[in-house]
Write a protein that holds these residues in place. Structure first.
Motif, mmCIF file in Angstrom:
data_model
loop_
_atom_site.group_PDB
_atom_site.id
_atom_site.type_symbol
_atom_site.label_atom_id
_atom_site.label_comp_id
_atom_site.label_asym_id
_atom_site.label_seq_id
_atom_site.Cartn_x
_atom_site.Cartn_y
_atom_site.Cartn_z
ATOM 1 N N ALA A 138 25.512 44.786 -5.752
ATOM 2 C CA ALA A 138 26.336 43.724 -5.173
ATOM 3 C C ALA A 138 25.621 43.158 -3.951
ATOM 4 O O ALA A 138 24.872 43.868 -3.280
ATOM 5 C CB ALA A 138 27.703 44.264 -4.779
ATOM 6 N N CYS B 46 32.629 41.641 -2.004
ATOM 7 C CA CYS B 46 31.319 40.990 -2.095
ATOM 8 C C CYS B 46 31.340 39.690 -2.900
ATOM 9 O O CYS B 46 30.353 38.966 -2.924
ATOM 10 C CB CYS B 46 30.304 41.950 -2.714
ATOM 11 N N VAL C 77 29.666 41.257 -8.709
ATOM 12 C CA VAL C 77 28.935 42.510 -8.878
ATOM 13 C C VAL C 77 28.189 42.474 -10.207
ATOM 14 O O VAL C 77 28.642 41.848 -11.161
ATOM 15 C CB VAL C 77 29.901 43.719 -8.793
ATOM 16 N N LEU D 30 34.360 46.161 -5.025
ATOM 17 C CA LEU D 30 33.132 45.441 -4.697
ATOM 18 C C LEU D 30 33.271 43.944 -4.986
ATOM 19 O O LEU D 30 32.762 43.120 -4.224
ATOM 20 C CB LEU D 30 31.948 46.034 -5.460
#
Length: 126
Positions: free
Chosen positions: A71, A37, A40, A33
């Motif tokens: 996230a 992204c 997180v 993640l």
């Protein structure tokens, strides 16, 4: 609203790790993640900060220790041209989680949200 920052928020509920192998699985999930992204937010791994229960219409209750992972996805739910490709990735991630954590269901949700960013990074310094 002034200065809202539109986001697609991804929320995951996974079993809180109880073994070293499960801690490594959670670390792998968080790492994935972060890579995708850019960051997180997650609850503590141990002790679990979320004790959840599922109660069905027959009165059967199942209790679980859970981790909450949040996230900000790198896509907009409104962008129809890219959302399908991202949903493929999320579905693969969900299947990996279910198989890795030996779960019938792992909750992953997507929510369009607008974060108020006014006055961010405005710490006063002595």
């Amino acid at each position: 609203m002034r200065n809202p920052h539109p986001l697609t928020r991804m929320t995951l509920l996974v079993p809180a790790p109880k073994t070293d192998d499960e801690v490594r699985l959670v670390d792998d999930l968080i790492g994935e993640l972060v890579d995708v992204c850019g960051g997180v937010t997650f609850s503590t791994k141990s002790p679990p900060s979320i004790f959840g229960s599922w109660l069905d219409d027959q009165g059967v209750q199942q209790d679980d220790d859970l981790m909450l992972i949040i996230a900000d996805a790198p896509f907009s739910l409104a962008a129809e041209s890219t959302v399908d490709a991202w949903l493929d990735w999320i579905e693969d991630l969900k299947l990996w989680c279910q198989e890795s954590f030996n779960q019938d269901v792992i909750w992953i949700t997507l929510t369009s949200t607008a974060r108020v960013t006014a006055f961010d990074y405005q710490k006063t310094r002595p």
